[in-house]
Design an enzyme around this catalytic site. Structure first.
Site, PDB file in Angstrom:
ATOM      1  CG  ASP A  52       6.464   8.472  -0.811  1.00 37.67           C
ATOM      2  OD1 ASP A  52       6.525   7.276  -1.102  1.00 37.67           O
ATOM      3  OD2 ASP A  52       7.463   9.120  -0.448  1.00 37.67           O
ATOM      4  CG  HIS A  87       9.414   5.278  -0.556  1.00 39.84           C
ATOM      5  ND1 HIS A  87       8.968   6.517  -0.950  1.00 39.84           N
ATOM      6  CD2 HIS A  87      10.763   5.301  -0.689  1.00 39.84           C
ATOM      7  CE1 HIS A  87      10.015   7.242  -1.302  1.00 39.84           C
ATOM      8  NE2 HIS A  87      11.105   6.535  -1.159  1.00 39.84           N
ATOM      9  CB  SER A 111      13.590   8.320  -0.628  1.00 42.91           C
ATOM     10  OG  SER A 111      13.153   8.148  -1.939  1.00 42.91           O
TER      11      SER A 111
END
Ligand code: NAG
Ligand code: NAG
Ligand code: NAG
Length: 773
Positions: free
Chosen positions: A136, A209, A547
């Site tokens: 990620d 994220h 996600s």
């Protein structure tokens, strides 16, 4: 050794680009065991291959791969790539692709349930030997979610490292975050050196994220947690005791395949048990897809890979990360939301959602409201979207502004309105967005409404504007956090849908999991709205996207692996799929947020994951690496293409005899019939189930045929004597042609359910009729 299709894809680049000699990154697969003895290391061999095609200055090696893939990546001109591909020991030369994270990039709703039954694992050491690798944007290690209190020593088999770098000391890792690496060579080969003011040359997360997804998978219990008071409660990941390793591959301009493949290579060699990948791009054949190739290598080594389905919904054929060895996860809602309603001057109330946390509008006061599309200087379209500089302050000052979604981020529109002097914003979905709502941490009082709500507000404004006596007014009423929302789960509007664009005989997504308004850890570096000017610092943020759904399944997979160390990746996925549910908390069929209508298997796959039931599924549909090779054979991949994915020399003669691609021992059954003027059509599937429940159990089948089809199962009863015993059954599907326009198709679904009185093992059966053009 040239693979025709990858050769064609190189040619496509050659003909589509006017700058053929502009070097670009390629991933190069090498016949691994043909390393001549004169080269002591593969690196020297690869470097020599590169010098041989380019006698001047040899191209620079970027990454060397030796675990999930054999070869290297390098920046090459097209001529060099073609020369390299002609060498006898080169199997394939794959052009670099860029991927992106699968968040809806707008902070949103709700938090994690301290999930059904898994909470009971809290006090034990359950799952603490398992390592989840999160591929990620990196990680913010100081978050409470990554504390290592009461965790035992790092598992002794762990071979990973804590790579230091900018603002990331080796001591940033602990007994919770046991590994961290970053991969930027592919990124920089395409984009030039990163800007170290905005990005960290280290595993540290400058985006948010990766910190968010890692804490969803395996965050520790943190109380109290909230975002500006919203979603207050305990924050916890799915597997709070599992260890984490962060593999940073995503940078400001995206996530590059050559780096992603390097991350898979390192993660598998480090010894992760699960890889969580909330990243994706366009769907291409598996032999050109670094994520599919890296995942195969991981699954082949016993590592479970879950990947997000993508946020391209609600349209069909939008699902990504579709390889049958990957577990593909779509997103559903949870039973919590953040209502923030628009009240209009005519008394009408339009429901909306928001995570705005600052000073509100004056209670009871009605404000003038204006549509941004009629308040701009020149371009009505860009002003309706509230793009930067598009609003005339004279027209919006002191008013609430209605903006349409599109182009810039939802939170960025709020900033545009605020800068122009607006006091509030209503953000309206377009027809394409439908009724799906995402709540954001706006920088001014703002709320999001659906397409029909937006239409209603515009109608009111246009009617009221005509009457001089009562110009249009509105206000926004923030109602905080609402729980026990019904119905839930609902398939999120943005969640990418089937059919599977690459392998129509495999239903994707496999399952859905919570992906709307998920509360999880967030770095200090980034404000909650994600826009650069937002200086607010928060420990937790609320985001939406597939996600966020993917790491739920990653954490769950770690728990399943802890409970059943002998289970393969396919067994874990089977347990998740055959125990998934398709009804909501009203007991009715799950609906689709985008339409409000009942959702289908193409939206949710086998259904919503049920953690507790997945622990004890009764039967599993297992799949070995050889079965995947057979699948690729029956999908008509060439031997070379198969070798690119599997690193094996394949022999397809047996597989072809054994049948068709739909015979992969998948826990769902899918057939696409082409109606070439045929009247009757039929197919059969062979399936094998393994008893992982009790010895001496008897399963009986219940068949719910898709409408218009006849489905039979033989035998109808499976008698298991032992645990671990495998039994086969045959499923026959027959149907008659239906009237369809050329190019049209019709999908019907049903199910096959095996039950022994204690376990219920459900497989979707999907039949699609397609009328050729
Ligand atoms: C790096 O980013 C900062 C902040 O956006 C910007 O001010 C600066 O000009 C950038 N530097 C380079 C070399 O692009
Ligand atoms: C949703 O249901 C309505 C009424 O039942 C129907 O008219 C409409 O076509 C459906 N929409 C979709 C996208 O299926
Ligand atoms: C593979 O090729 C065979 C023979 O041409 C064809 O019958 C079959 O439908 C193809 N399978 C797939 C999955 O394309």
């Amino acid at each position: 050794m040239l693979s025709l299709l990858s050769f064609l894809s190189l040619l496509a680049i050659a003909t589509s680009s006017s700058t053929n000699e502009q070097p670009r990154t390629f991933i190069v697969q090498v016949q691994h065991d043909s390393n001549p003895l004169i080269f002591p290391t593969h690196q020297q061999w690869y470097a020599s291959s590169l010098s041989s095609i380019s006698p001047g200055t040899a191209p620079l090696l970027l990454h060397i791969y030796d675990t999930v893939f054999h070869g290297f990546s390098a920046k090459l001109s097209l001529t060099e790539a073609l020369k390299l591909q002609a060498l006898p020991h080169i199997i394939a030369v794959i052009p670099e692709r860029v991927r992106h994270v699968h968040t809806t990039r707008s902070p949103q709703f709700l938090g994690l349930k301290t999930t059904d039954g898994v909470g009971l694992l809290k006090e034990s050491d359950f799952g603490s030997d398992l390592v989840i690798g999160v591929v990620d944007t990196g990680i913010w290690p100081e978050r409470q979610s990554f504390n290592d209190r009461d965790l035992g020593p790092v598992p002794s088999r762990w071979k990973g490292v804590c790579a230091s770098g900018k603002d990331f000391a080796p001591s940033s890792c602990n007994r919770k975050l046991i590994g961290a690496r970053y991969f930027c060579k592919g990124y920089e080969a395409t984009n030039g050196k990163m800007n170290e003011t905005t990005e960290y040359r280290s595993p540290r997360d400058s985006d948010g994220h990766g910190t968010h997804t890692a804490s969803i998978a395996a965050g520790r219990y943190v109380f109290p947690a909230s975002t500006f008071g919203y979603a207050r409660g305990v924050a916890a990941g799915m597997a709070p005791k599992a260890r984490l390793a962060a593999y940073k591959v995503c940078w400001n301009a995206g996530c590059y395949d050559s780096d992603i493949l390097a991350a898979f290579d390192a993660a598998v060699s480090d010894g992760v048990d699960v890889i969580s990948l909330s990243v994706g791009g366009v769907v291409v054949p598996y032999y050109l897809d670094a994520i599919a190739i890296g995942s195969f290598g991981a699954v082949d080594r016993g590592v479970f890979v879950s990947a997000s389905a993508g946020n391209g919904g609600p349209g069909g054929l939008t699902v990504t990360n579709v390889a049958p060895w990957v577990t593909t996860v779509g997103a559903g809602t949870i039973d919590r939301d953040f209502p923030a309603d628009v009240k209009l001057g005519n008394g009408k109330v339009i429901s909306g959602v928001s995570l705005y946390g600052g000073p509100g509008l004056a209670p009871g006061k009605m404000y003038p409201v204006v549509y941004a599309g009629s308040s701009g200087g020149g371009d009505e379209y860009s002003s309706s979207l509230c793009l930067d500089g598009s609003l005339d302050p004279k027209l919006v000052e002191g008013k609430i502004v209605l903006c349409d979604r599109g182009i810039n981020s939802r939170a960025a529109k709020g900033e545009v309105v605020k800068k122009a002097g607006g006091v509030g914003m209503i953000l309206a979905n377009g027809v394409f967005d439908g009724e799906g709502l995402v709540a954001d941490c706006h920088v001014l009082p703002a709320t999001a409404v659906g397409a029909s709500g937006g239409d209603e507000i515009r109608r009111y404004m246009s009617a009221a504007s005509k009457s001089k006596s009562s110009p249009p007014t509105a206000t926004i009423v923030f109602r905080g956090t609402r729980v026990n929302v019904r119905p839930a789960p609902v398939v999120a509007s943005f969640s990418a849908r089937g059919p599977n664009p690459e392998s129509p005989e495999i239903l994707k997504p496999d399952v859905i999991a919570p992906g709307l308004n998920i509360l999880a850890a967030w770095p200090d570096k980034v404000g909650p709205s994600g826009i650069p000017s937002d200086q607010r610092k928060i420990e937790f943020n609320i985001l939406s996207g597939t996600s966020m759904a993917c790491p739920h399944v990653s954490g769950l997979a770690a728990l399943l692996k802890a409970a059943h160390p002998e289970w393969s990746s396919a067994a874990i996925r089977s347990a998740l799929m055959t125990t998934a549910y398709t009804v909501d908390n009203r007991g009715e069929e799950m609906i689709d947020e985008s339409t409000g209508n009942v959702s289908t298997v193409l939206d949710f796959g086998a259904g919503h994951v049920h953690p507790q039931k997945a622990m004890n599924p009764g039967l599993i549909y297992d799949i070995s690496s050889f079965d995947y090779v057979d699948f690729l054979c029956n999908s008509n991949y060439t031997l070379t293409n198969i070798q690119v994915v599997t690193r094996r020399n394949a022999d397809c003669s047996g597989a072809k005899r054994a049948g068709h691609a739909g015979n992969l021992n998948y826990p769902s059954l899918t057939v696409v019939f082409q109606q070439y003027g045929k009247h009757q059509m039929s197919t059969h599937f062979i399936r094998t189930v393994t008893n992982v429940g009790d010895a001496n159990s008897v399963y009986k089948v219940t068949i719910r045929p898709p409408s218009g089809t006849a489905v039979t199962v033989q035998p109808e009863k499976l008698v298991f004597r032992r645990v671990g015993q495998k039994l086969n059954f045959l499923v026959r599907v027959e149907t008659t042609a239906v009237k369809l326009a050329p190019g049209a198709s019709s999908m019907k679904s049903g199910s096959i359910i095996w039950a022994d009185g204690k376990h219920t093992v459900t497989s979707p059966v999907v039949v699609t009729m397609q009328q050729p053009l």
